[in-house]
Design a protein around this motif. Structure first.
Motif, mmCIF file in Angstrom:
data_model
loop_
_atom_site.group_PDB
_atom_site.id
_atom_site.type_symbol
_atom_site.label_atom_id
_atom_site.label_comp_id
_atom_site.label_asym_id
_atom_site.label_seq_id
_atom_site.Cartn_x
_atom_site.Cartn_y
_atom_site.Cartn_z
ATOM 1 N N VAL A 32 -8.770 6.757 12.604
ATOM 2 C CA VAL A 32 -7.407 7.223 12.355
ATOM 3 C C VAL A 32 -6.414 6.287 13.045
ATOM 4 O O VAL A 32 -5.401 5.888 12.459
ATOM 5 N N LYS A 33 -6.699 5.902 14.278
ATOM 6 C CA LYS A 33 -5.803 5.002 15.012
ATOM 7 C C LYS A 33 -5.742 3.632 14.330
ATOM 8 O O LYS A 33 -4.681 2.996 14.295
ATOM 9 N N LEU A 34 -6.892 3.193 13.800
ATOM 10 C CA LEU A 34 -6.922 1.905 13.099
ATOM 11 C C LEU A 34 -5.922 1.908 11.943
ATOM 12 O O LEU A 34 -5.118 0.986 11.805
ATOM 13 N N PHE A 35 -5.960 2.954 11.135
ATOM 14 C CA PHE A 35 -5.059 3.013 9.991
ATOM 15 C C PHE A 35 -3.618 3.274 10.422
ATOM 16 O O PHE A 35 -2.681 2.786 9.800
ATOM 17 N N GLU A 36 -3.432 4.026 11.495
ATOM 18 C CA GLU A 36 -2.075 4.225 12.008
ATOM 19 C C GLU A 36 -1.447 2.898 12.397
ATOM 20 O O GLU A 36 -0.251 2.668 12.208
ATOM 21 N N ASN A 37 -2.263 1.995 12.950
ATOM 22 C CA ASN A 37 -1.770 0.687 13.380
ATOM 23 C C ASN A 37 -1.649 -0.301 12.222
ATOM 24 O O ASN A 37 -1.086 -1.381 12.382
ATOM 25 N N SER A 38 -2.219 0.033 11.069
ATOM 26 C CA SER A 38 -2.266 -0.909 9.955
ATOM 27 C C SER A 38 -1.252 -0.617 8.856
ATOM 28 O O SER A 38 -0.895 -1.517 8.104
ATOM 29 N N ILE A 39 -0.816 0.641 8.727
ATOM 30 C CA ILE A 39 0.085 0.987 7.616
ATOM 31 C C ILE A 39 1.498 0.473 7.865
ATOM 32 O O ILE A 39 1.939 0.354 9.000
ATOM 33 N N ARG A 40 2.204 0.196 6.761
ATOM 34 C CA ARG A 40 3.564 -0.336 6.833
ATOM 35 C C ARG A 40 4.564 0.518 6.062
ATOM 36 O O ARG A 40 5.750 0.521 6.381
ATOM 37 N N TYR A 41 4.101 1.219 5.034
ATOM 38 C CA TYR A 41 5.032 1.861 4.108
ATOM 39 C C TYR A 41 4.931 3.389 4.096
ATOM 40 O O TYR A 41 5.737 4.057 3.477
ATOM 41 N N THR A 42 3.908 3.930 4.759
ATOM 42 C CA THR A 42 3.719 5.374 4.777
ATOM 43 C C THR A 42 3.380 5.810 6.191
ATOM 44 O O THR A 42 3.241 4.987 7.091
ATOM 45 N N LYS A 43 3.231 7.108 6.379
ATOM 46 C CA LYS A 43 2.768 7.651 7.642
ATOM 47 C C LYS A 43 1.368 8.196 7.436
ATOM 48 O O LYS A 43 1.077 8.827 6.427
#
Length: 398
Positions: free
Chosen positions: A199-210
């Motif tokens: 979850v943290k990986l994707f939180e740090n990777s997204i740019r356009y959504t939450k």
């Protein structure tokens, strides 16, 4: 030797590899499967789409990722365009990023008003892989932060095919990736420590959504039908594989989920089986190197990462650094002393001041000028004795 942290690295990359690129013969599936084996799909680059690999032993991981990103963009450009030139490619990528991040491009244009497209593209690529706010927070992170960088490749492919990019394209593809990850995590029977890290990986990777784990989402609610590109569909399947692989074993319901997803994506059983096998083989081979699978205390992780980066910087700048140190008599004496004895507080302050002056003359060592850079000085002192003349090392005396 290419230095991906210095101006002009893109031009040098093409100059040194003009006959070294792989030709996928317009075969998108072949390109994607090779891209999977490079690790770029998974956010951890281990090789490039080149006939002969580049020596990256002296590069930081950010530098390795930069070149991998450029190489992958060029590969997809080769597939979509029959008449390929470096200049046309760089111009196409620059125009593409003018669409998706116009604010940053305006800033870069002001920063480099007379700069070539390739020099401006270097700034763009650097910005795209910097998903954390600063070097310190990135080094403290447990996990890789470029898991969704392939979305740029998908958007670039769409732009090349259509000569335009819908305003909601990036948001939609990123949102569907997140929904698939949430759904995969939801159906997992066995939870592991990696789920929270994922979850943290994707939180740090997204740019356009939450990123929000969506409890009540169903596969039928995800608009799979809008993803018509083969690359998009292959990537969405692999995103699900990444989410489910963390416990290293697929339960029966997880296997059924992947089968249903691959059917909805109009991908056959052969492609699904290959996706499962390749992610397993890749992670088994590189698990010890991938930060995501090496959970550790944050302070220890920071020190270990800084240790690796500083060591590479010192090796890369060994000759220049040694020359600068030799020209500073007091620093030379203090570093020689540090090889055999502990330095006093005042002596460490003197070393810090003089080293910072030296770092100002060697751009790639400006990491020491950042906030918190003084934390890296013990690492530098640890490795400096290796750069000193042999007279300061008793073990080398006859």
């Amino acid at each position: 030797m290419i230095n991906p942290s210095a101006n002009g690295w893109i031009d040098k990359f093409f100059a040194e590899n003009q006959d070294n690129f792989l030709d996928f013969q317009q075969n998108t599936l072949s390109f994607y499967e090779d891209c999977r084996s490079t690790g770029f799909i998974y956010g951890y680059v281990v090789r490039y789409q080149l006939q002969n690999q580049i020596d990256t032993s002296k590069w930081s991981y950010d530098e390795i990722t930069k070149v991998g990103f450029l190489n992958t963009l060029f590969s997809i450009y080769n597939i979509e365009k029959s008449d390929v030139s470096k200049e046309d490619f760089i111009n196409a990528v620059y125009q593409f990023y003018k669409i998706i991040q116009p604010e940053n491009l305006n800033f870069i244009k002001k920063l480099l008003p007379e700069g070539s497209y390739s020099s401006r593209l270097e700034k763009i690529i650097d910005d795209r892989i910097q998903t954390n706010n600063n070097t310190i927070s990135k080094n403290f992170s447990h996990i890789i932060t470029n898991a969704l960088l392939f979305i740029d490749i998908l958007a670039f492919e769409h732009y090349l095919k259509k000569q335009e990019l819908p305003t909601d394209y990036l948001k939609n593809i990123e949102s569907d990736c997140i929904k698939i990850v949430s759904l995969a995590l939801k159906i997992k029977e066995r939870k592991s420590k990696y789920d929270e890290l994922l979850v943290k990986l994707f939180e740090n990777s997204i740019r356009y959504t939450k990123f929000n784990t969506i409890e009540n989402i169903e596969l039928a609610e995800i608009k799979i039908i809008r993803h018509t590109s083969l690359l998009e569909r292959l990537y969405l399947l692999d995103i699900a594989q990444m989410a489910l692989w963390c416990d290293e074993k697929l339960e029966l319901n997880e296997q059924h989920f992947l089968e249903k997803l691959s059917q909805d994506l109009d991908l056959n059983k052969i492609i699904l089986d290959k996706s499962e096998k390749e992610i397993y083989d890749f992670i088994e081979k590189y698990k010890s190197e991938i930060p995501f699978f090496n959970y550790s205390n944050p302070i220890k992780h920071f020190y270990d990462q800084a240790n690796k980066n500083v060591t590479k910087l010192i090796i890369r700048n060994k000759d220049r650094l040694t020359k600068e140190i030799k020209e500073s008599g007091e620093l030379m004496q203090l570093l020689a002393k540090s090889a055999t004895k502990d330095l006093s507080k005042d002596e460490k302050k003197k070393i810090k001041k003089q080293l910072l002056d030296i770092c100002k003359t060697i751009p790639s060592l400006t990491i020491f000028l950042l906030p918190g850079g003084s934390l890296l000085l013990p690492i530098l002192i640890k490795f400096i004795p290796q750069l000193l003349p042999s007279a300061f090392n008793e073990n080398l005396e006859d």
